[in-house]
Design a protein around this motif. Structure first.
Motif, PDB file in Angstrom:
ATOM      1  N   PHE A  57       0.640  -1.291   0.004  1.00 51.11           N
ATOM      2  CA  PHE A  57      -0.268  -0.050  -0.077  1.00 51.11           C
ATOM      3  C   PHE A  57       0.876   1.238   0.365  1.00 51.11           C
ATOM      4  N   SER A  92      -1.527   4.037   4.936  1.00 49.52           N
ATOM      5  CA  SER A  92      -2.299   3.667   5.311  1.00 49.52           C
ATOM      6  C   SER A  92      -3.936   4.361   5.564  1.00 49.52           C
ATOM      7  N   TYR A  93      -4.526   3.738   5.165  1.00 47.14           N
ATOM      8  CA  TYR A  93      -6.350   3.399   4.790  1.00 47.14           C
ATOM      9  C   TYR A  93      -7.263   3.762   6.393  1.00 47.14           C
ATOM     10  N   THR A 132     -10.415   3.642   5.855  1.00 47.30           N
ATOM     11  CA  THR A 132     -11.850   3.509   5.270  1.00 47.30           C
ATOM     12  C   THR A 132     -13.110   2.847   5.501  1.00 47.30           C
ATOM     13  N   GLN A 175     -13.734   3.049  -1.357  1.00 47.28           N
ATOM     14  CA  GLN A 175     -12.319   3.784  -1.169  1.00 47.28           C
ATOM     15  C   GLN A 175     -11.178   3.019  -2.498  1.00 47.28           C
ATOM     16  N   THR A 176     -10.953   4.051  -3.145  1.00 47.65           N
ATOM     17  CA  THR A 176     -10.078   3.644  -4.514  1.00 47.65           C
ATOM     18  C   THR A 176      -8.379   3.335  -3.476  1.00 47.65           C
ATOM     19  N   ILE A 177      -7.295   2.648  -3.882  1.00 41.68           N
ATOM     20  CA  ILE A 177      -5.929   2.049  -3.079  1.00 41.68           C
ATOM     21  C   ILE A 177      -5.289   2.722  -4.304  1.00 41.68           C
ATOM     22  N   SER A 178      -3.876   2.598  -3.521  1.00 37.76           N
ATOM     23  CA  SER A 178      -2.826   2.530  -5.026  1.00 37.76           C
ATOM     24  C   SER A 178      -1.584   2.200  -4.348  1.00 37.76           C
ATOM     25  N   THR A 231      -4.001   1.878  -9.471  1.00 39.19           N
ATOM     26  CA  THR A 231      -5.047   2.075  -8.495  1.00 39.19           C
ATOM     27  C   THR A 231      -6.260   1.244  -8.760  1.00 39.19           C
ATOM     28  N   SER A 249      -1.681  -6.984   1.962  1.00 33.60           N
ATOM     29  CA  SER A 249      -1.676  -6.291   2.333  1.00 33.60           C
ATOM     30  C   SER A 249      -3.207  -5.911   2.893  1.00 33.60           C
ATOM     31  N   LEU A 264      -6.827  -4.344   4.356  1.00 36.83           N
ATOM     32  CA  LEU A 264      -7.452  -2.960   4.507  1.00 36.83           C
ATOM     33  C   LEU A 264      -8.996  -3.040   5.660  1.00 36.83           C
TER      34      LEU A 264
END
Length: 777
Positions: free
Chosen positions: A478, A481-482, A484, A497-500, A533, A569, A571
């Motif tokens: 990741f 740190s998201y 969400t 959520q949009t993750i990268s 993403t 990872s 989430l």
């Protein structure tokens, strides 16, 4: 010859009486009041009884007073009734008058250069009444000049210069003298100049004192300085005139009339200097000075290996090296050097060559040169996954000398502090000592030293730049740190959520990440956006915080390099309460109600009561700790056995004699005379005890049994510990201290004997003796 006598002249315009005799040589004497031959006296008009000017020669050196002249009035009948009085300049000091006769005399030598004329006033008085017989008359005494001053020059020594090779008649300098004598009278101040010393080189103008050159071709290089003596003489240079002299120092200034010349046609220099260094100097001679002697050197036709520059201070030609010289390639060089004056005089360039030539030979000497690397610097590439001991690259150096001495290699450890590399001292092969990590350091800059084996002082360094190439050895993860959340009222397919991702590796074609969920998830799904993403979407709606307040969503991220690296990872998705627009309001889980119908308010009240009870317990415990400890024996009727605590700390290493464990094993061997070394006994007393019972088998068996249990216990600590033996045993030598078997009452006891039992029973004695009824009263 002029003698010291008075010269009297009659000035014109003297008032002449009508009845006076005509002025003839025969009656001149009457002008001075002298009687004529016929006995008549010269008659004068009023205020015209004397002359208004007398002449007197200066520099009178006689011993007597010098006679100046005679005053006579017509009122003087010769009977002595007339008195002559003189006033004015010098009257009474320089000039004296005879009151009766009117004769005037000078009292001392007069100098015309100090004062040329004196003005006096003559009076004629009646001797008896001092009445003026004639009006006052003013007259002058003028000092007549004689040649008594010699000519003088303003300076004793004059300094002048004239260019060498000057033409005849060139003016050098003008010297003038002055004469204090009268310029308007005679020749006393008329000067004539002549040269006494300095011929035939110079001459002087007799009228104005101008010195000129008199000899052609005077060369400064032959003679530079001349001393000329000039004389000035008055009386127009005639015999008997006075003279003065001065000295003129004349210097010939330099002109560029001499070309430079080399003393040697051939110059030999030995060279072993680096590029830009001087290998030798050559110099041409020029007898001129200053800018006339400035020279410029050059190599005829130029040269590939050498150059020559001019040292402006020493006027020397400095030969320098343009390119590196190689003894093994060429050892001798030869070239021509030209020198010429930088400043030329047009008067002398005809017929003379103001330049010269010389041949320079250069011999190259062999020197011990340091090793030379084939490249500088070295750039080497190596992959980061290369194992320790792997090949990195090779450096090579050689000895440029003719004998080609062997070379050894080494790494400067100051440039390789982590000791990542090694080099073969013979062939220069560089290998790794540890595995390299590009993510820790992309470049490693080390210095390799090449040293001649036969001469360790000859060393050369070369930088080696080692580039660590990337290998796909790190998995993406990741990018951040998201935080969400999903709303309880969310619908299926809603974006939450949009993750990268990021990857520390650097592939050549760029990163390409793939996002997946490891297993089928009934709550969420992932959509890869193909731009590194991904979107996290809901698969259903109707999330409830009461059922589950938090979800853990594992996401697998993979790259596209070789070998493919992937990582998982997690989430964290929180379930939150949101408004109708999807804005989060609260994410804390609600308190579920109990089955018996207790409300939230009731639960809060119960919690407060529990907290208050806990505070009361803590307060009570604190108060009990602050209470004073009660006595060990509360009342006299308490006949229970009491446990007494001895809080005295032992004596440490000095307390080794306090207790002997061997007494438990064999009481007979105990030394009765041993005393504690850490406490000074209050009194010495014989220690008595009855013989122990020889057979203490029950104590020994008990101790041995407990010792064996502790030795075999696997849970026992691996260090010395205190084991409690809760067994009183039988047959104590001290008998029982309990009061249960005592026939007498406690009040009949006398505990004074406890003070005689030694320091072991000091504490006990203090307790019981202090409670004695006798002592209390």
């Amino acid at each position: 010859m002029i003698t010291n006598q008075v010269l009297l002249l009659l000035v014109l315009c003297i008032p002449w009486p009508s009845n006076a005799l005509p002025l003839t040589p025969g009656n001149i004497g009457n002008l001075f009041g002298m009687p004529e031959s016929d006995g008549r006296i010269l008659q004068r008009s009023k205020r015209g009884w004397m002359w208004n000017q007398f002449f007197l020669l200066e520099e009178y050196t006689g011993n007597d007073h010098q006679y100046v002249g005679k005053l006579h009035s017509n009122m003087d009948k010769g009977d002595g009734n007339v008195k002559y009085v003189l006033t004015g300049d010098g009257a009474g000091t320089l000039f004296l008058i005879d009151e009766k006769s009117g004769d005037i005399h000078a009292t001392k030598r007069l100098d015309r250069e100090e004062k040329a004329m004196y003005t006096l006033v003559a009076k004629v008085l009646d001797r008896n009444t001092n009445a003026e017989l004639e009006p006052d008359t003013e007259f002058n005494i003028k000092i007549h000049d004689i040649n008594d001053n010699a000519p003088k020059f303003a300076k004793e020594i004059y300094f002048a210069s004239v260019p060498e090779m000057s033409e005849v008649g060139t003016s050098v300098v003008t010297v003038t003298a002055s004469d204090a004598d009268d310029q308007t009278y005679g020749n006393s101040a008329k000067l004539v100049y002549s040269i006494l010393q300095g011929q035939p080189y110079f001459s002087v103008d007799s009228e104005n004192g101008t010195i000129k050159t008199a000899l052609p071709g005077m060369d400064r290089e032959v003679k530079e300085n001349y001393q000329v003596v000039i004389q000035a003489k008055d009386m127009a240079g005639q015999m008997g005139g006075l003279s003065g002299t001065t000295t003129v120092s004349i210097t010939l200034s330099d002109v560029n009339d001499s070309p430079p010349r080399f003393t040697n046609a051939t110059h030999t220099n030995k060279s072993s200097t680096e590029i830009g260094g001087a290998i030798g100097r050559i110099k041409a001679d020029d007898p001129d000075v200053g800018r006339n002697a400035e020279m410029e050197y050059s190599i005829v036709g130029g040269h590939d290996m050498f150059n020559i520059i001019t040292d402006q201070t020493t006027q020397e030609g400095v030969i320098v090296i343009k390119k590196a010289l190689d003894y093994e390639s060429k050892r001798d060089y030869e070239f021509r050097v030209e020198v010429r004056n930088t400043y030329l005089d047009a008067r002398f360039i005809h017929g003379l060559q103001f330049k010269d030539y010389a041949t320079v030979k250069v011999t190259v000497e062999d020197v011990d040169e340091p090793p030379v690397f084939t490249r500088n610097p070295y750039i080497i590439e190596v992959h980061e996954d290369t194992a320790a001991g792997s090949f990195v690259g090779v450096v090579s150096a050689r000895d440029p000398d003719a004998d080609n001495k062997p070379v050894k290699y080494s790494i400067d450890r100051h440039t390789d502090l982590e000791r990542l590399f090694n080099i073969d001292s013979v062939n220069g092969t560089i290998t790794t000592l540890k595995a390299l990590d590009r993510e820790m350091s992309k470049w490693h800059n080390i210095s390799v030293v090449a040293t001649e084996i036969n001469n360790p002082r000859q060393t050369t360094r070369v930088p080696v730049f080692i580039k660590v190439l990337d290998v796909n050895d790190n998995a993406p993860e990741f990018a951040m740190s998201y935080d969400t959340f999903v709303c309880e009222n969310v619908k299926a397919g809603q974006l939450i959520q949009t993750i990268s991702a990021v990857d520390t590796d650097e592939p050549l074609v760029g990163h390409k990440f793939v996002f997946t969920i490891s297993a089928t998830n009934p709550n969420f799904t992932i959509v890869d956006r193909e731009d590194n993403t991904a979107n996290i979407l809901t698969r259903r709606g109707g999330f409830s915080r009461r059922e589950m307040s938090m979800y853990f969503l594992p996401v697998v991220i993979s790259d596209n390099d070789y070998p493919i690296q992937s990582s998982t990872s997690t989430l964290i998705v929180r379930v939150c309460a949101c408004d109708s627009r999807g804005n989060m309001q609260s994410c804390n889980p609600e308190v579920l109600p109990f089955s018996d119908g207790l409300t939230t308010g009731a639960l809060v009240a119960i919690l407060l009561c529990v907290i208050i009870l806990l505070m009361i317990v803590v307060l009570f415990a604190a108060l009990r700790r602050q209470r004073k400890k009660e006595p060990l024996i509360i009342s006299k009727e308490d006949v229970r056995d009491n446990v007494v605590s001895y809080n005295d700390e032992g004596g440490g290493e000095e307390d080794t004699q306090a207790f002997d464990i061997g007494t438990l094993r064999n009481p007979e061997v105990m030394d009765a005379n041993k005393l504690r070394r850490d406490i000074i006994p209050e009194m010495l007393f014989p220690f008595r005890r009855t013989s122990p019972i020889k057979d203490n088998t029950d104590v020994r068996d008990f101790i041995n049994g407990r010792l064996q249990e502790n030795d075999t216990d696997p849970t026992a600590p691996p260090y010395d510990s205190l084991a409690t033996y809760a067994y009183e045993g039988s047959g104590s030598l001290a008998e029982s201290l309990s009061s249960l078997e005592s026939a007498a009452t406690e009040g009949d006891h006398d505990y004074d004997y406890l003070s005689n039992w030694g320091p072991q029973f000091k504490k006990l004695a203090e307790m019981y003796i202090g409670k004695s009824p006798d002592r209390e009263t």
